[in-house]
Design a protein around this motif. Structure first.
Motif, PDB file in Angstrom:
ATOM      1  N   LEU A  68      69.448  21.471   1.563  1.00 44.14           N
ATOM      2  CA  LEU A  68      69.487  22.924   1.761  1.00 44.14           C
ATOM      3  C   LEU A  68      68.663  23.352   2.974  1.00 44.14           C
ATOM      4  N   LEU A  69      67.504  22.715   3.160  1.00 43.52           N
ATOM      5  CA  LEU A  69      66.640  23.111   4.282  1.00 43.52           C
ATOM      6  C   LEU A  69      67.260  22.825   5.641  1.00 43.52           C
ATOM      7  N   LYS A  70      68.227  21.899   5.705  1.00 42.12           N
ATOM      8  CA  LYS A  70      68.914  21.643   6.970  1.00 42.12           C
ATOM      9  C   LYS A  70      69.755  22.834   7.396  1.00 42.12           C
ATOM     10  N   HIS A  71      70.192  23.643   6.413  1.00 38.55           N
ATOM     11  CA  HIS A  71      71.159  24.697   6.709  1.00 38.55           C
ATOM     12  C   HIS A  71      70.672  26.107   6.399  1.00 38.55           C
ATOM     13  N   ALA A  72      69.829  26.264   5.409  1.00 38.03           N
ATOM     14  CA  ALA A  72      69.421  27.599   4.962  1.00 38.03           C
ATOM     15  C   ALA A  72      68.169  28.056   5.696  1.00 38.03           C
ATOM     16  N   PRO A  73      68.031  29.358   5.922  1.00 40.31           N
ATOM     17  CA  PRO A  73      66.790  29.888   6.483  1.00 40.31           C
ATOM     18  C   PRO A  73      65.641  29.623   5.509  1.00 40.31           C
ATOM     19  N   VAL A  74      64.489  29.249   6.021  1.00 39.35           N
ATOM     20  CA  VAL A  74      63.380  28.808   5.184  1.00 39.35           C
ATOM     21  C   VAL A  74      62.881  29.899   4.233  1.00 39.35           C
ATOM     22  N   GLY A  75      62.718  31.125   4.706  1.00 38.79           N
ATOM     23  CA  GLY A  75      62.173  32.192   3.857  1.00 38.79           C
ATOM     24  C   GLY A  75      62.988  32.431   2.597  1.00 38.79           C
ATOM     25  N   PRO A  76      64.260  32.784   2.730  1.00 40.07           N
ATOM     26  CA  PRO A  76      65.084  32.981   1.535  1.00 40.07           C
ATOM     27  C   PRO A  76      65.254  31.701   0.718  1.00 40.07           C
ATOM     28  N   ALA A  77      65.315  30.557   1.387  1.00 42.72           N
ATOM     29  CA  ALA A  77      65.467  29.293   0.653  1.00 42.72           C
ATOM     30  C   ALA A  77      64.245  29.029  -0.215  1.00 42.72           C
ATOM     31  N   PHE A  78      63.062  29.244   0.342  1.00 43.87           N
ATOM     32  CA  PHE A  78      61.836  29.024  -0.432  1.00 43.87           C
ATOM     33  C   PHE A  78      61.788  29.975  -1.622  1.00 43.87           C
ATOM     34  N   ALA A  79      62.134  31.212  -1.392  1.00 44.84           N
ATOM     35  CA  ALA A  79      62.142  32.183  -2.493  1.00 44.84           C
ATOM     36  C   ALA A  79      63.175  31.795  -3.546  1.00 44.84           C
ATOM     37  N   ALA A  80      64.365  31.413  -3.117  1.00 41.97           N
ATOM     38  CA  ALA A  80      65.426  31.052  -4.055  1.00 41.97           C
ATOM     39  C   ALA A  80      65.079  29.796  -4.851  1.00 41.97           C
ATOM     40  N   SER A  81      64.264  28.942  -4.281  1.00 45.48           N
ATOM     41  CA  SER A  81      63.873  27.732  -5.006  1.00 45.48           C
ATOM     42  C   SER A  81      63.069  28.073  -6.262  1.00 45.48           C
ATOM     43  N   HIS A  82      62.503  29.244  -6.299  1.00 47.46           N
ATOM     44  CA  HIS A  82      61.733  29.668  -7.468  1.00 47.46           C
ATOM     45  C   HIS A  82      62.608  30.204  -8.597  1.00 47.46           C
ATOM     46  N   LEU A  83      63.897  30.308  -8.346  1.00 44.93           N
ATOM     47  CA  LEU A  83      64.805  30.723  -9.415  1.00 44.93           C
ATOM     48  C   LEU A  83      64.796  29.731 -10.579  1.00 44.93           C
ATOM     49  N   GLY A  84      64.396  28.508 -10.322  1.00 45.63           N
ATOM     50  CA  GLY A  84      64.321  27.499 -11.371  1.00 45.63           C
ATOM     51  C   GLY A  84      63.378  27.872 -12.494  1.00 45.63           C
ATOM     52  N   LEU A  85      62.441  28.768 -12.210  1.00 44.93           N
ATOM     53  CA  LEU A  85      61.514  29.206 -13.253  1.00 44.93           C
ATOM     54  C   LEU A  85      62.218  30.004 -14.345  1.00 44.93           C
ATOM     55  N   ILE A  86      63.298  30.663 -13.994  1.00 48.09           N
ATOM     56  CA  ILE A  86      63.978  31.540 -14.951  1.00 48.09           C
ATOM     57  C   ILE A  86      64.675  30.748 -16.055  1.00 48.09           C
ATOM     58  N   PRO A  87      65.503  29.745 -15.753  1.00 47.38           N
ATOM     59  CA  PRO A  87      66.081  28.984 -16.870  1.00 47.38           C
ATOM     60  C   PRO A  87      65.030  28.229 -17.681  1.00 47.38           C
ATOM     61  N   VAL A  88      63.959  27.770 -17.032  1.00 50.78           N
ATOM     62  CA  VAL A  88      62.891  27.090 -17.764  1.00 50.78           C
ATOM     63  C   VAL A  88      62.245  28.070 -18.746  1.00 50.78           C
ATOM     64  N   LEU A  89      62.036  29.285 -18.298  1.00 50.30           N
ATOM     65  CA  LEU A  89      61.464  30.322 -19.154  1.00 50.30           C
ATOM     66  C   LEU A  89      62.373  30.595 -20.355  1.00 50.30           C
ATOM     67  N   LEU A  90      63.657  30.710 -20.105  1.00 47.28           N
ATOM     68  CA  LEU A  90      64.612  30.978 -21.184  1.00 47.28           C
ATOM     69  C   LEU A  90      64.739  29.802 -22.152  1.00 47.28           C
ATOM     70  N   ILE A  91      64.758  28.593 -21.626  1.00 51.76           N
ATOM     71  CA  ILE A  91      64.829  27.406 -22.485  1.00 51.76           C
ATOM     72  C   ILE A  91      63.548  27.275 -23.310  1.00 51.76           C
ATOM     73  N   SER A  92      62.417  27.557 -22.690  1.00 49.27           N
ATOM     74  CA  SER A  92      61.149  27.488 -23.417  1.00 49.27           C
ATOM     75  C   SER A  92      61.130  28.460 -24.589  1.00 49.27           C
ATOM     76  N   ALA A  93      61.677  29.635 -24.370  1.00 45.78           N
ATOM     77  CA  ALA A  93      61.685  30.645 -25.433  1.00 45.78           C
ATOM     78  C   ALA A  93      62.687  30.294 -26.526  1.00 45.78           C
ATOM     79  N   THR A  94      63.868  29.835 -26.155  1.00 42.16           N
ATOM     80  CA  THR A  94      64.905  29.593 -27.161  1.00 42.16           C
ATOM     81  C   THR A  94      64.774  28.226 -27.827  1.00 42.16           C
ATOM     82  N   TYR A  95      64.543  27.199 -27.041  1.00 40.04           N
ATOM     83  CA  TYR A  95      64.531  25.845 -27.588  1.00 40.04           C
ATOM     84  C   TYR A  95      63.161  25.445 -28.144  1.00 40.04           C
ATOM     85  N   PHE A  96      62.091  25.792 -27.413  1.00 38.30           N
ATOM     86  CA  PHE A  96      60.753  25.382 -27.838  1.00 38.30           C
ATOM     87  C   PHE A  96      60.035  26.455 -28.652  1.00 38.30           C
TER      88      PHE A  96
END
Length: 128
Positions: A68-96
């Protein structure tokens, strides 16, 4: 439009690998029990398949991120990489059964809003 699909698929893959990693670490640590400086504890950890799923997740996330870093602008890419926190948060609440707080929800919404603003800014002022 082709670039948009590349970003969408790429970030979906990155988020999937990040989520796999975090959930696998949680499962591996739960099955390993309390840390003990012993060979028995180490063998339990090394025989845990979730440990290897976490390693796979880290490797997959690394290669997805580098691609992704080869093609995406760094600022939005870095921010978008933090989207992974959202499914982890939801899985933690529902599964754990972990408690989902108002601050966590506000944080998740803030991440999404921030990414939208960065993407809109990048669309208006591309650095290509």
């Amino acid at each position: 439009m082709k670039k948009l699909y590349f970003y969408a698929i790429g970030f979906a893959i990155l988020i999937a690998f990040d989520t796999l990693t975090q959930v696998s670490i949680k499962l591996a640590s739960g099955q390993a029990g309390a840390f003990s400086m012993s060979m028995d504890w180490l063998l339990v950890v090394l025989h845990n398949p979730w440990l290897y799923a976490a390693v796979l997740g880290y490797l997959g996330a690394f290669f997805a991120w580098m691609t992704l870093l080869k093609h995406a602008p760094v600022g939005p890419a870095f921010a978008a990489s933090h989207l992974g926190l959202i499914p982890v948060l939801l899985i933690s609440a529902t599964y754990f059964g972990e408690k989902l707080t108002t601050m966590q929800l506000l944080g998740a919404v803030s991440i999404m809003v921030g990414i939208v603003f960065l993407s809109l800014s990048e669309a208006k002022h591309p650095h290509d």
